[in-house]
Design a protein around this motif. Structure first.
Motif, PDB file in Angstrom:
ATOM      1  N   ALA A 204       0.808  -1.216   0.000  1.00  0.00           N
ATOM      2  CA  ALA A 204       0.000   0.000   0.000  1.00  0.00           C
ATOM      3  C   ALA A 204       0.842   1.267   0.000  1.00  0.00           C
ATOM      4  N   SER A 205       1.860   1.315   0.838  1.00  0.00           N
ATOM      5  CA  SER A 205       2.644   2.546   0.997  1.00  0.00           C
ATOM      6  C   SER A 205       3.473   2.856  -0.236  1.00  0.00           C
ATOM      7  N   HIS A 206       4.170   1.857  -0.749  1.00  0.00           N
ATOM      8  CA  HIS A 206       5.063   2.082  -1.893  1.00  0.00           C
ATOM      9  C   HIS A 206       4.292   2.387  -3.179  1.00  0.00           C
ATOM     10  N   ILE A 207       3.194   1.695  -3.395  1.00  0.00           N
ATOM     11  CA  ILE A 207       2.470   1.847  -4.661  1.00  0.00           C
ATOM     12  C   ILE A 207       1.528   3.039  -4.644  1.00  0.00           C
ATOM     13  N   PHE A 208       0.844   3.248  -3.547  1.00  0.00           N
ATOM     14  CA  PHE A 208      -0.194   4.286  -3.515  1.00  0.00           C
ATOM     15  C   PHE A 208       0.143   5.484  -2.631  1.00  0.00           C
ATOM     16  N   GLY A 209       1.144   5.341  -1.770  1.00  0.00           N
ATOM     17  CA  GLY A 209       1.498   6.443  -0.873  1.00  0.00           C
ATOM     18  C   GLY A 209       1.865   7.734  -1.584  1.00  0.00           C
ATOM     19  N   PRO A 210       2.688   7.681  -2.645  1.00  0.00           N
ATOM     20  CA  PRO A 210       3.089   8.935  -3.307  1.00  0.00           C
ATOM     21  C   PRO A 210       1.919   9.759  -3.825  1.00  0.00           C
ATOM     22  N   GLN A 211       0.897   9.106  -4.349  1.00  0.00           N
ATOM     23  CA  GLN A 211      -0.237   9.871  -4.880  1.00  0.00           C
ATOM     24  C   GLN A 211      -1.066  10.490  -3.760  1.00  0.00           C
ATOM     25  N   LYS A 212      -0.807  10.056  -2.536  1.00  0.00           N
ATOM     26  CA  LYS A 212      -1.500  10.624  -1.382  1.00  0.00           C
ATOM     27  C   LYS A 212      -0.635  11.642  -0.662  1.00  0.00           C
ATOM     28  N   GLY A 213       0.495  11.971  -1.277  1.00  0.00           N
ATOM     29  CA  GLY A 213       1.345  13.017  -0.740  1.00  0.00           C
ATOM     30  C   GLY A 213       2.556  12.550   0.020  1.00  0.00           C
ATOM     31  N   ALA A 214       2.849  11.252   0.051  1.00  0.00           N
ATOM     32  CA  ALA A 214       3.969  10.743   0.824  1.00  0.00           C
ATOM     33  C   ALA A 214       5.293  10.955   0.094  1.00  0.00           C
ATOM     34  N   SER A 215       6.269  11.488   0.812  1.00  0.00           N
ATOM     35  CA  SER A 215       7.622  11.600   0.279  1.00  0.00           C
ATOM     36  C   SER A 215       8.267  10.214   0.308  1.00  0.00           C
ATOM     37  N   SER A 216       9.455  10.080  -0.285  1.00  0.00           N
ATOM     38  CA  SER A 216      10.130   8.783  -0.288  1.00  0.00           C
ATOM     39  C   SER A 216      10.437   8.325   1.138  1.00  0.00           C
ATOM     40  N   GLU A 217      10.797   9.271   2.004  1.00  0.00           N
ATOM     41  CA  GLU A 217      11.077   8.925   3.398  1.00  0.00           C
ATOM     42  C   GLU A 217       9.791   8.493   4.112  1.00  0.00           C
ATOM     43  N   GLU A 218       8.695   9.188   3.828  1.00  0.00           N
ATOM     44  CA  GLU A 218       7.417   8.852   4.457  1.00  0.00           C
ATOM     45  C   GLU A 218       6.897   7.507   3.967  1.00  0.00           C
ATOM     46  N   VAL A 219       7.156   7.191   2.704  1.00  0.00           N
ATOM     47  CA  VAL A 219       6.758   5.885   2.180  1.00  0.00           C
ATOM     48  C   VAL A 219       7.403   4.769   2.982  1.00  0.00           C
ATOM     49  N   GLU A 220       8.699   4.901   3.229  1.00  0.00           N
ATOM     50  CA  GLU A 220       9.414   3.885   4.000  1.00  0.00           C
ATOM     51  C   GLU A 220       8.879   3.793   5.423  1.00  0.00           C
ATOM     52  N   LEU A 221       8.602   4.949   6.022  1.00  0.00           N
ATOM     53  CA  LEU A 221       8.070   4.977   7.383  1.00  0.00           C
ATOM     54  C   LEU A 221       6.692   4.320   7.441  1.00  0.00           C
ATOM     55  N   LEU A 222       5.839   4.678   6.508  1.00  0.00           N
ATOM     56  CA  LEU A 222       4.491   4.119   6.474  1.00  0.00           C
ATOM     57  C   LEU A 222       4.516   2.610   6.265  1.00  0.00           C
ATOM     58  N   ASP A 223       5.437   2.149   5.427  1.00  0.00           N
ATOM     59  CA  ASP A 223       5.532   0.711   5.176  1.00  0.00           C
ATOM     60  C   ASP A 223       5.963  -0.023   6.441  1.00  0.00           C
ATOM     61  N   ARG A 224       6.928   0.528   7.169  1.00  0.00           N
ATOM     62  CA  ARG A 224       7.351  -0.089   8.432  1.00  0.00           C
ATOM     63  C   ARG A 224       6.202  -0.099   9.439  1.00  0.00           C
ATOM     64  N   ASN A 225       5.444   0.997   9.460  1.00  0.00           N
ATOM     65  CA  ASN A 225       4.321   1.080  10.394  1.00  0.00           C
ATOM     66  C   ASN A 225       3.241   0.050  10.070  1.00  0.00           C
ATOM     67  N   LEU A 226       2.967  -0.126   8.786  1.00  0.00           N
ATOM     68  CA  LEU A 226       1.974  -1.133   8.402  1.00  0.00           C
ATOM     69  C   LEU A 226       2.462  -2.539   8.731  1.00  0.00           C
ATOM     70  N   ALA A 227       3.773  -2.762   8.598  1.00  0.00           N
ATOM     71  CA  ALA A 227       4.324  -4.065   8.968  1.00  0.00           C
ATOM     72  C   ALA A 227       4.120  -4.328  10.461  1.00  0.00           C
ATOM     73  N   LYS A 228       4.362  -3.307  11.290  1.00  0.00           N
ATOM     74  CA  LYS A 228       4.130  -3.436  12.738  1.00  0.00           C
ATOM     75  C   LYS A 228       2.652  -3.682  13.028  1.00  0.00           C
ATOM     76  N   TRP A 229       1.799  -2.976  12.322  1.00  0.00           N
ATOM     77  CA  TRP A 229       0.354  -3.145  12.465  1.00  0.00           C
ATOM     78  C   TRP A 229      -0.056  -4.571  12.093  1.00  0.00           C
ATOM     79  N   ALA A 230       0.509  -5.079  11.006  1.00  0.00           N
ATOM     80  CA  ALA A 230       0.206  -6.439  10.581  1.00  0.00           C
ATOM     81  C   ALA A 230       0.708  -7.460  11.602  1.00  0.00           C
ATOM     82  N   ASP A 231       1.844  -7.183  12.230  1.00  0.00           N
ATOM     83  CA  ASP A 231       2.358  -8.073  13.278  1.00  0.00           C
ATOM     84  C   ASP A 231       1.365  -8.179  14.434  1.00  0.00           C
TER      85      ASP A 231
END
Length: 386
Positions: A204-231
């Motif tokens: 979700a973060s890598h593919i759709f995050g940029p169109q929602k305003g996420a910078s490259s750094e925010e994409v990585e952060l959001l992806d890590r956060n979703l991984a923690k959420w999934a855990d």
């Protein structure tokens, strides 16, 4: 002559109803006695609720909920003509269109308002739901929606998490004590074409995050956060969302539905086509005209024109697509019963001009296309025979 008119909207220009009306006007200019069946549709994104409500003679209920940035917004849900089925577009409460480009903030954007819509519908007695999850501004894994429905997401100190995808790394405990028990007794059809997993390079973060305003750094952060959420979801439910197809839909809300709801995910356009009974209308049809604002290689991934063409091909009815613009990779659509694809642009013009004149351009294109397609019906006296 029977022609089915089943387009999606031309976003930013005409809704699906307006597109269908313009196409019909063009057909009637060519063949005044032609039988036309208007079936404006959507694929689970914006406009789906209105399409299904109109097709079934239903109604719309409006309410105020929290928007994607936690501000009050006017939203709505639809009630189908059977009086039993509730249709919700998450975009109504949590959509990208509700935020200006300058305000885009995927770290803060929340699905809480979508949860409020579901909660109100449950309060109103509904147990059968269709939920379209296209067009979201969010990347919170559906956490906000779950919080609105009573799930407590706690950090290591036992404090409730704030809203937004930026908070998910703090998730430590899921408390189901107040989670709405009516959910388990309801049925949810989730209209979505997205098969992306929740996390990783295709997530979700890598593919759709940029169109929602996420910078490259925010994409990585959001992806890590979703991984923690999934855990945490895995620990609480035994369901692994990390690589699960469709879990990454709409910033991860697809995964929330898969883990916490008795839900079935279906291709959005198929949900709509079933409800508008396209298969029945195709009986005796000579041609189908569909379309959307832009047709390109992505159209083959479950968008409205593809879904319509597949159904029509199953009944041996040819399909023609009209589009505002035609990109690369459309040749694959011919494998699914599409006879031809046409841009409605008939002279040099700006994008703004084409959007402002979409109705007239559609009308003219539809007239010319059906004249050419039915040329073999020319009467021996030189008149078009219908």
């Amino acid at each position: 002559m029977k022609i089915i008119i089943a387009p999606d909207s031309f976003k930013g220009s005409l809704d699906a109803i307006g597109v269908a009306a313009a196409i019909e006007k063009g057909i009637k200019a060519a063949f005044s006695t032609a039988e036309t069946v208007l079936l404006p549709i959507g694929d689970g994104g914006e406009g789906t609720m209105e399409t299904l409500v109109a097709a079934t003679g239903g109604k719309i209920k409006e309410m105020v909920v929290r928007g994607p940035l936690n501000n009050p917004v006017e939203a709505a849900y639809g009630i189908l003509g059977d009086g039993k089925t509730c249709v919700i577009e998450m975009a109504s409460a949590s959509g990208l269109h509700l935020i200006s480009e300058e305000e885009l903030s995927p770290l803060k954007a929340t699905t809480f308002g979508t949860g409020e819509l579901i909660r109100q519908a449950l309060d109103d007695g509904f147990t059968s739901f269709i939920i379209g999850i296209g067009g979201s501004a969010t990347n919170d894994g559906g956490a906000g929606m779950l919080q609105a429905l009573g799930l407590k997401i706690l950090d290591d100190s036992g404090e409730s998490l704030g809203l937004g995808g930026g908070e998910l790394h703090k998730a430590s405990t899921l408390d189901f004590g107040n989670f709405d028990k009516r959910i388990s007794k309801s049925r949810f059809i989730i209209a979505s074409d997205v098969q992306n997993p929740l996390t990783g390079p295709e997530g979700a973060s890598h593919i759709f995050g940029p169109q929602k305003g996420a910078s490259s750094e925010e994409v990585e952060l959001l992806d890590r956060n979703l991984a923690k959420w999934a855990d945490e979801i895995l620990k609480a439910t035994g369901i692994a969302l990390h690589d699960r197809p469709g879990a990454g839909a709409a910033g991860g809300i697809g995964g929330a539905f898969q883990a916490f709801f008795p839900a079935e995910m279906k291709r959005g356009v198929d949900v709509v086509l079933d409800y508008i009974k396209l298969d029945e209308h195709l009986k005796g049809a000579d041609l189908v005209i569909t379309g959307e604002g832009r047709v390109d290689h992505q159209t083959a991934f479950g968008k409205t024109p593809l879904g319509v063409a597949q159904r029509a091909a199953g009944k041996n009815v040819p399909t023609i697509i009209l589009a505002g613009s035609v990109g690369k990779g459309t040749e694959v659509l011919h494998e699914f019963g599409v006879v031809s694809i046409h841009s409605i642009i008939n002279k040099p013009m700006t994008l703004q001009e084409s959007m402002e004149n979409a109705s007239e351009l559609l009308e003219y294109s539809a007239e010319q296309i059906v004249r050419a397609y039915f040329f073999h019906h020319i009467h021996e006296k030189g008149r078009l025979f219908v």
